[in-house]
Write an enzyme that holds these catalytic residues in place. Sequence first.
Site, PDB file in Angstrom:
ATOM      1  N   ILE A  23       0.841  -1.193   0.000  1.00 13.14           N
ATOM      2  CA  ILE A  23       0.000   0.000   0.000  1.00 13.14           C
ATOM      3  C   ILE A  23       0.876   1.243   0.000  1.00 13.14           C
ATOM      4  CG2 ILE A  23      -1.683   1.355   1.306  1.00 13.14           C
ATOM      5  CD1 ILE A  23      -2.859  -1.275   2.337  1.00 13.14           C
ATOM      6  N   SER A  24       1.882   1.263   0.885  1.00 15.46           N
ATOM      7  CA  SER A  24       2.826   2.387   1.003  1.00 15.46           C
ATOM      8  C   SER A  24       2.125   3.724   0.758  1.00 15.46           C
ATOM      9  CB  SER A  24       4.008   2.212   0.050  1.00 15.46           C
ATOM     10  OG  SER A  24       3.619   1.821  -1.240  1.00 15.46           O
TER      11      SER A  24
END
Length: 277
Positions: A180-181
């Site tokens: 996701i970062s």
Amino acid sequence: MFAPPTTKLGFRHAVVPVGRWGGRRSGRLVMSGLRPSLLRIQAALPGEEPSTESAKRCCDSSAPGTSSRVLSTVGKSTNILWHECPVGKVERQKLLRQKGCVIWITGLSGSGKSTLACALSRELHYRGHLTYILDGDNVRHGLNRDLSFNGEDRAENIRRVGEVAKLFADAGLICIASLISPYRKERDACRAMLSDSSFIEVFLNIPLEVCEARDPKGLYKLARAGKIKGFTGVDDPYESPLGCEIVIQQMDGKCPTPKAMAEQIISFLDKNGFLQA
């Protein structure tokens, strides 16, 4: 008949002849058949004591032909030294016939990051290219199992994955990181770890409502019920990339197939010279 004398070369149970017998009458060992190179190898092998002069040449940075080396402090590590190897990234890339890089796939939970990573790895494998996937959930089963999902630990999770991805790229592999970062700062920090243009950010731009409708792990449902706090897209923000290399999104309200998404990335890799070395 006497067996030839043997000596250990630092390997368990391994023995080799060191010369030949001079005959029954002489009863002595003739060393003329011993190659000088064997003596050098024996001195360098584990379990054998090198000569004082040899050890000095190997370890003394002031010896002729060596340069002065400076110990460094990096983070909490002190007195460390970077050791170079004659086999470097260029040599490894030539061996693999590809250029090492990091393909960083970012997007909301449920956007299809892991699915895309696997499809991309499969298509590149079919074409004869070596890849490795660093999946956000997978790394938490081992490398990052000590990290939670609070802000500080999520940042450390991204940093560690970035460092490992950098090593894979240096090894000449096409490393596919799917996380996701959610924050630009952390993704940009991972980009800065690579000294050239081998960080390829892929934004899987799938709307929140589509991701939530999919909800493959049931996490959106738990987040909406208040059972998960700080969930990206619900009560924690996602910062879309501003200057990524590749954007993948819906066309006419439909999401592209995994194969089509993979082909889009492969086309970019091919045009930019990553699939040859």
